[in-house]
Design a protein around this motif. Structure first.
Motif, short mmCIF file in Angstrom:
data_model
loop_
_atom_site.label_atom_id
_atom_site.label_comp_id
_atom_site.label_asym_id
_atom_site.label_seq_id
_atom_site.Cartn_x
_atom_site.Cartn_y
_atom_site.Cartn_z
N VAL A 55 0.88 -1.17 0.00
CA VAL A 55 0.00 0.00 0.00
C VAL A 55 0.92 1.22 0.00
N VAL A 56 0.77 2.09 -1.01
CA VAL A 56 1.62 3.27 -1.10
C VAL A 56 0.76 4.51 -1.32
N ARG A 57 1.22 5.64 -0.77
CA ARG A 57 0.52 6.91 -0.98
C ARG A 57 0.71 7.32 -2.43
N TRP A 58 -0.38 7.65 -3.10
CA TRP A 58 -0.32 8.09 -4.49
C TRP A 58 -0.30 9.61 -4.53
N SER A 59 -1.24 10.23 -3.84
CA SER A 59 -1.27 11.69 -3.70
C SER A 59 -2.31 12.05 -2.65
N GLY A 60 -1.99 13.05 -1.86
CA GLY A 60 -2.94 13.50 -0.84
C GLY A 60 -3.46 12.36 0.00
N ASP A 61 -4.78 12.14 -0.07
CA ASP A 61 -5.39 11.06 0.69
C ASP A 61 -5.69 9.85 -0.19
N GLU A 62 -4.99 9.73 -1.30
CA GLU A 62 -5.18 8.60 -2.22
C GLU A 62 -4.02 7.62 -2.09
N PHE A 63 -4.39 6.34 -2.10
CA PHE A 63 -3.41 5.27 -1.97
C PHE A 63 -3.61 4.26 -3.09
N VAL A 64 -2.55 3.60 -3.46
CA VAL A 64 -2.59 2.53 -4.46
C VAL A 64 -2.09 1.27 -3.76
N CYS A 65 -2.79 0.18 -4.00
CA CYS A 65 -2.32 -1.09 -3.45
C CYS A 65 -2.49 -2.17 -4.50
N THR A 66 -1.70 -3.21 -4.36
CA THR A 66 -1.85 -4.36 -5.24
C THR A 66 -2.27 -5.55 -4.40
N ILE A 67 -3.19 -6.31 -4.93
CA ILE A 67 -3.63 -7.55 -4.30
C ILE A 67 -3.32 -8.63 -5.33
N SER A 68 -2.12 -9.16 -5.24
CA SER A 68 -1.63 -10.07 -6.27
C SER A 68 -2.26 -11.46 -6.17
N GLU A 69 -2.22 -12.15 -7.32
CA GLU A 69 -2.70 -13.53 -7.38
C GLU A 69 -4.13 -13.66 -6.85
N THR A 70 -4.98 -12.69 -7.19
CA THR A 70 -6.34 -12.63 -6.66
C THR A 70 -7.30 -12.23 -7.78
N GLU A 71 -8.40 -12.92 -7.89
CA GLU A 71 -9.44 -12.54 -8.84
C GLU A 71 -10.11 -11.25 -8.36
N LEU A 72 -10.68 -10.51 -9.29
CA LEU A 72 -11.29 -9.23 -8.97
C LEU A 72 -12.38 -9.35 -7.91
N GLU A 73 -13.21 -10.37 -7.98
CA GLU A 73 -14.28 -10.54 -6.99
C GLU A 73 -13.72 -10.81 -5.61
N ASP A 74 -12.64 -11.58 -5.52
CA ASP A 74 -12.01 -11.83 -4.23
C ASP A 74 -11.41 -10.54 -3.67
N ALA A 75 -10.81 -9.73 -4.53
CA ALA A 75 -10.27 -8.44 -4.11
C ALA A 75 -11.40 -7.55 -3.60
N ARG A 76 -12.53 -7.57 -4.28
CA ARG A 76 -13.69 -6.77 -3.87
C ARG A 76 -14.17 -7.20 -2.48
N ARG A 77 -14.23 -8.50 -2.23
CA ARG A 77 -14.64 -8.99 -0.91
C ARG A 77 -13.64 -8.56 0.16
N ARG A 78 -12.37 -8.63 -0.16
CA ARG A 78 -11.34 -8.23 0.82
C ARG A 78 -11.48 -6.75 1.15
N ILE A 79 -11.71 -5.92 0.14
CA ILE A 79 -11.89 -4.48 0.38
C ILE A 79 -13.16 -4.22 1.19
#
Length: 85
Positions: A14-38
């Motif tokens: 998880v890294v700061r992108w700008s201001g209060d925005e962050f970018v993270c990667t959830i590797s080796e994970t299908e989009l629906e699984d990532a959505r559940r995790r979020i």
């Protein structure tokens, strides 16, 4: 940021992108699984900090994607989510 870091796996950066925005990667994970995790992160955040919220845009890596293209698709998803309320 702390909610994301604590809710994701130790190797999902998880890294700061700008201001209060962050970018993270959830590797080796299908989009629906990532959505559940979020959604789990969102739920824990609501429990521990009433009134706090996060808006997330998810995007799956496509063959030939640049980092910029992937982040742009995620940003578009976040904007759509913000507009929906």
């Amino acid at each position: 940021a702390a909610a994301l870091v604590s809710g994701l796996r130790p190797y999902d950066p998880v890294v700061r992108w700008s201001g209060d925005e962050f970018v993270c990667t959830i590797s080796e994970t299908e989009l629906e699984d990532a959505r559940r995790r979020i959604d789990e992160v969102r739920g824990r955040l609501a429990e521990t900090q009433p009134g706090a919220s996060i808006t997330v845009g998810l995007a799956a890596l496509r063959q030939g994607d640049t980092v910029e293209a992937l982040i742009e698709r995620a940003a578009e998803g976040r904007s759509e989510a913000r507009n929906k309320g």
